[in-house]
Motif scaffolding. Structure first.
Motif, PDB file in Angstrom:
ATOM      1  N   GLU A  22     -13.057 -23.627  -3.265  1.00  0.00           N
ATOM      2  CA  GLU A  22     -12.738 -24.914  -2.647  1.00  0.00           C
ATOM      3  C   GLU A  22     -12.753 -26.055  -3.664  1.00  0.00           C
ATOM      4  O   GLU A  22     -12.163 -27.101  -3.409  1.00  0.00           O
ATOM      5  N   ASN A  27      -8.354 -27.225   0.406  1.00  0.00           N
ATOM      6  CA  ASN A  27      -7.815 -26.995   1.747  1.00  0.00           C
ATOM      7  C   ASN A  27      -7.591 -25.518   2.041  1.00  0.00           C
ATOM      8  O   ASN A  27      -6.821 -25.156   2.944  1.00  0.00           O
ATOM      9  N   ASP A  30      -8.048 -24.506   5.616  1.00  0.00           N
ATOM     10  CA  ASP A  30      -6.981 -24.997   6.496  1.00  0.00           C
ATOM     11  C   ASP A  30      -5.763 -24.080   6.414  1.00  0.00           C
ATOM     12  O   ASP A  30      -5.153 -23.740   7.440  1.00  0.00           O
ATOM     13  N   CYS A 163       0.220 -25.297  -2.528  1.00  0.00           N
ATOM     14  CA  CYS A 163      -0.871 -25.503  -1.563  1.00  0.00           C
ATOM     15  C   CYS A 163      -0.915 -26.940  -1.053  1.00  0.00           C
ATOM     16  O   CYS A 163      -1.833 -27.307  -0.307  1.00  0.00           O
ATOM     17  N   LEU A 165      -1.234 -29.753  -2.927  1.00  0.00           N
ATOM     18  CA  LEU A 165      -2.277 -30.482  -3.642  1.00  0.00           C
ATOM     19  C   LEU A 165      -1.731 -31.183  -4.882  1.00  0.00           C
ATOM     20  O   LEU A 165      -0.808 -30.696  -5.532  1.00  0.00           O
ATOM     21  N   TYR A 167      -3.345 -33.115  -8.549  1.00  0.00           N
ATOM     22  CA  TYR A 167      -4.590 -33.008  -9.303  1.00  0.00           C
ATOM     23  C   TYR A 167      -4.524 -33.766 -10.616  1.00  0.00           C
ATOM     24  O   TYR A 167      -3.452 -34.100 -11.115  1.00  0.00           O
ATOM     25  N   ASP A 210     -10.473 -37.649  -2.095  1.00  0.00           N
ATOM     26  CA  ASP A 210     -10.261 -36.705  -3.191  1.00  0.00           C
ATOM     27  C   ASP A 210     -11.536 -35.917  -3.466  1.00  0.00           C
ATOM     28  O   ASP A 210     -12.650 -36.379  -3.204  1.00  0.00           O
ATOM     29  N   ARG A 223      -6.392 -33.932  -4.843  1.00  0.00           N
ATOM     30  CA  ARG A 223      -6.033 -34.699  -3.652  1.00  0.00           C
ATOM     31  C   ARG A 223      -5.131 -33.864  -2.759  1.00  0.00           C
ATOM     32  O   ARG A 223      -4.191 -33.228  -3.225  1.00  0.00           O
ATOM     33  N   ARG A 224      -5.425 -33.882  -1.476  1.00  0.00           N
ATOM     34  CA  ARG A 224      -4.592 -33.159  -0.517  1.00  0.00           C
ATOM     35  C   ARG A 224      -3.372 -33.981  -0.133  1.00  0.00           C
ATOM     36  O   ARG A 224      -3.471 -35.157   0.133  1.00  0.00           O
ATOM     37  N   GLY A 225      -2.226 -33.289  -0.105  1.00  0.00           N
ATOM     38  CA  GLY A 225      -1.013 -33.904   0.388  1.00  0.00           C
ATOM     39  C   GLY A 225      -0.413 -34.983  -0.466  1.00  0.00           C
ATOM     40  O   GLY A 225      -0.883 -35.396  -1.462  1.00  0.00           O
TER      41      GLY A 225
END
Length: 225
Positions: A22, A27, A30, A163, A165, A167, A210, A223-225
């Protein structure tokens, strides 16, 4: 994502296998929410529980053999991380690529792997003759890449984007930042002071949800999305 197994095995799995993954793919649960992870118990009737982990794409479960590992036993804990990250890699390509040939062709272009989706049964001599795993080479290359990315804490632009993400990888004292695989020069360097990680915009990052970790001498922000 559901875990099936003793509370002891679940605690070990979360701390020493799931949490390291993780840090790079925050995520992961998810994406794999429809999957079940069996710890130390193989749900497939007629199959003896043993040391061979595997993923069942039809029933959406992963079997992870568990041993009574101790926290101080680094070798066994590292093995658990490697096993889970590899099998999770199979789950990821099943969820994100499936049997879409165009997506697998993009995977081959982005990773440099040869596209080989031919199933190879039997193992034995075939395993010895094949430089990849004997099952389905591209599937195994994908899973190995995910395990390598988690173990090395070196995010790969293609897999991170796949995924959903973004970064950054920062090295304390360096003005060169790796942003989604592109090296960018900044005017302020991150620092480690008395064991704490300081980045110029740490609180801003955390405000957006984040994930900020210090792994293997690098600061990794995801960071997601």
């Amino acid at each position: 994502m559901q875990l099936i197994g003793s509370s002891k095995y679940q605690d070990i799995f979360r701390q020493y296998a799931l949490e390291p993954m993780e840090r790079i793919i925050p995520n992961i649960q998810d994406i794999l929410q429809a999957w079940t992870v069996y710890l130390g118990y193989n749900p497939n009737p007629g199959v003896v529980n043993g040391s061979n982990p595997h993923t069942d794409p039809n029933r959406k479960y992963v079997y992870i053999p568990m041993v009574d590992v101790l926290p101080e036993s680094d070798r066994d804990l590292i093995a658990q991380v490697d096993i889970w990250a590899h099998e999770a890699g199979h789950c990821l390509h099943l969820e994100l690529l499936g049997d879409d040939l165009s997506k697998w062709q993009e995977w081959a272009r982005e990773t440099g792997h040869a596209l080989d989706l031919a199933g190879r049964y039997g193992g034995g001599a075939g395993l010895a003759a094949d430089t990849n795993y004997w099952w389905i080479p591209s599937y195994e290359d994908f899973a190995c890449d995910i395990a390598k990315m988690v173990k090395s804490a070196e995010p790969h632009p293609y897999y991170m984007c796949l995924c959903g993400l973004q970064y950054q990888v920062l090295v304390p004292g360096s003005l060169e930042y790796n942003v989604n695989g592109v090296l960018v020069d900044k005017d302020a360097a991150p620092r480690i002071i008395e064991g704490r990680t300081y980045t110029p915009t740490r609180h801003t990052h955390e405000g957006f949800g984040d994930t900020v970790n210090y792994i293997n001498g690098k600061i990794i922000i995801v960071r997601r999305g």
